[in-house]
Design an enzyme around this catalytic site. Structure first.
Site, short mmCIF file in Angstrom:
data_model
loop_
_atom_site.label_atom_id
_atom_site.label_comp_id
_atom_site.label_asym_id
_atom_site.label_seq_id
_atom_site.Cartn_x
_atom_site.Cartn_y
_atom_site.Cartn_z
N ASP A 60 0.86 -1.17 0.00
CA ASP A 60 0.00 0.00 0.00
C ASP A 60 0.91 1.23 0.00
O ASP A 60 2.00 1.19 0.55
CB ASP A 60 -0.87 -0.06 1.26
CG ASP A 60 -1.94 1.02 1.25
OD1 ASP A 60 -2.01 1.79 0.27
OD2 ASP A 60 -2.72 1.07 2.22
N ASP A 233 -8.07 -6.53 0.85
CA ASP A 233 -7.17 -6.73 1.99
C ASP A 233 -7.95 -6.33 3.21
O ASP A 233 -8.77 -5.42 3.17
CB ASP A 233 -5.92 -5.86 1.88
CG ASP A 233 -6.21 -4.40 2.19
OD1 ASP A 233 -6.66 -3.69 1.27
OD2 ASP A 233 -6.03 -3.98 3.34
N CYS A 271 -13.62 -27.49 8.72
CA CYS A 271 -12.46 -26.67 8.33
C CYS A 271 -11.19 -27.51 8.31
O CYS A 271 -10.91 -28.23 9.29
CB CYS A 271 -12.32 -25.50 9.30
SG CYS A 271 -10.88 -24.46 8.98
N CYS A 273 -8.12 -26.50 8.49
CA CYS A 273 -6.93 -25.80 9.01
C CYS A 273 -6.29 -26.56 10.16
O CYS A 273 -6.92 -27.40 10.82
CB CYS A 273 -7.27 -24.37 9.41
SG CYS A 273 -7.85 -24.16 11.10
N CYS A 276 -8.17 -26.40 13.56
CA CYS A 276 -9.39 -27.22 13.66
C CYS A 276 -9.07 -28.71 13.62
O CYS A 276 -9.82 -29.52 14.16
CB CYS A 276 -10.37 -26.85 12.54
SG CYS A 276 -11.07 -25.21 12.77
N HIS A 302 -6.93 -20.13 11.79
CA HIS A 302 -8.31 -20.49 11.45
C HIS A 302 -9.03 -19.37 10.71
O HIS A 302 -9.67 -19.60 9.68
CB HIS A 302 -9.11 -20.90 12.68
CG HIS A 302 -10.56 -21.02 12.35
ND1 HIS A 302 -11.07 -22.10 11.66
CD2 HIS A 302 -11.58 -20.13 12.50
CE1 HIS A 302 -12.35 -21.89 11.43
NE2 HIS A 302 -12.69 -20.70 11.93
ZN ZN Z 1 -10.14 -23.92 11.08
#
Ligand code: ZN
Length: 340
Positions: A60, A233, A271, A273, A276, A302
């Site tokens: 930016d 963003d 999820c 990730c 999780c 997450h």
């Molecule tokens: Zn997750």
């Protein structure tokens, strides 16, 4: 794009960040100029090497940050003079200087230096800022030395659709590699943000990336994508993580809530990730209460994964031709999470 203002996405290593599915991140010219300075980043071999991130980076321009400062001394056609919040030193930022810094940092996409008027502001003030932003863009294009970096223009115009429309038409003629909508999410009510985005995004070249700056709750993303926006963003996934808040399937959960104390299920069973797959709501709730740093890492992993998956679901729906029906409920005005 997750936000890595100071050449890091807070609490995450690049490897953790990559696992979330994020492809491109945002860093900030103004902040890196103040600390550690672009000379150090350039000496390290550029921003990618310095921070260990081998994927695309966008910087930016710092216009937004500079114009948010109380310590602005002077704004003129030449540039902006302000006092550094770090050491009180007087700093002058011009379009040429802003591009010189970004050329030294070496991000893949760099942003033109723009004047971001506050909200609310008088129409005259916004008009002056919008026209100045155009003149500054021309100077940025002249100053830009690295053809391996894509320079994006920024459309200003505040809440005045005629000013935005005029700016979009002027900027589109310059045939730049990408276009951004700036000066939104600076304090306007959510429905006004949506109105501006819906009116402005379609006026920018459809075959170029269109980037909505600083916006990114679930609904804002759906509204913007429906208007033609490609890039976003937002600090929300990581900022909320540091406040102990999880983003789960369109909702916002405070992990300090008593209901999570003995909940031995993952944040979101669907999820993929790391957080999780390995930890329970009860464990993360415990870490948040104990203010353990790992809490913020697990929640950041997450939350970023969640918002990236959300955009992936939208992309898949667009490919199937079902976006308008599948995501229609998001387009109905509702109580919206505010940018915190
Ligand atoms: Zn997750």
């Amino acid at each position: 794009m997750p936000v890595g203002t100071l050449a890091n996405v807070k609490t995450l290593t690049p490897a953790q960040l990559q696992e979330t599915g994020a492809q491109m991140i945002l860093s900030n010219t103004y902040h890196l100029h103040l600390q550690p300075g672009e000379a150090i980043v350039a000496a390290a071999g550029g921003l990618h090497k310095f921070m260990g991130w081998n994927n695309p980076i966008l910087t930016d321009s710092g216009g937004f940050q500079v114009f948010s400062l109380r310590e602005i001394r002077k704004i003129s056609d030449e540039g902006v003079t302000f006092r550094s919040p770090h050491d009180g030193q007087i700093i002058k930022l011009t379009p040429e200087k802003c591009i010189e810094i970004q050329n030294a940092l070496g991000a893949d996409v760099i942003m033109a230096f723009d004047e971001c008027p506050p909200y609310p502001a008088s129409r005259q003030q916004v008009e002056v800022a919008t026209e100045r932003t155009y003149r500054w863009l021309e100077r940025c294009m002249t100053a830009h030395q690295r053809r391996d970096q894509a320079l994006f223009a920024i459309v200003q115009g505040g809440v005045h659709l005629d000013l935005r429309s005029r700016a979009a038409a002027q900027l589109s003629q310059l045939d730049l590699p990408g276009y951004a909508i700036g000066g939104v999410s600076v304090g306007e009510p959510p429905e006004l943000i949506h109105h501006i985005v819906q009116a402005t995004a379609p006026l920018l070249p459809h075959h170029k990336p269109r980037y909505l700056m600083g916006v990114g709750t679930y609904r804002e993303i759906v509204v913007a994508i429906a208007s033609g926006v490609d890039l976003f963003d937002c600090v929300i996934p990581t900022r909320w993580a540091r406040h102990g808040t999880a983003m789960v399937q369109g909702q916002r959960w405070n992990l300090k809530n008593a209901r999570f104390r003995e909940d031995f299920t993952p944040l979101d069973a669907t999820c993929p990730c790391y957080s999780c797959q390995h930890f329970t709501r009860a464990y993360i709730s415990h870490l948040v209460r104990a203010q353990e740093i790992l809490a913020y890492t697990l929640l950041s992993i997450h939350n970023i994964t969640e918002i990236i998956r959300f955009t992936q679901k939208i992309r898949n729906a667009i490919m199937r031709g079902t976006f308008a029906t599948e995501f229609a409920h998001w387009l109905v005005p509702q109580e919206v999470e505010s940018k915190t």
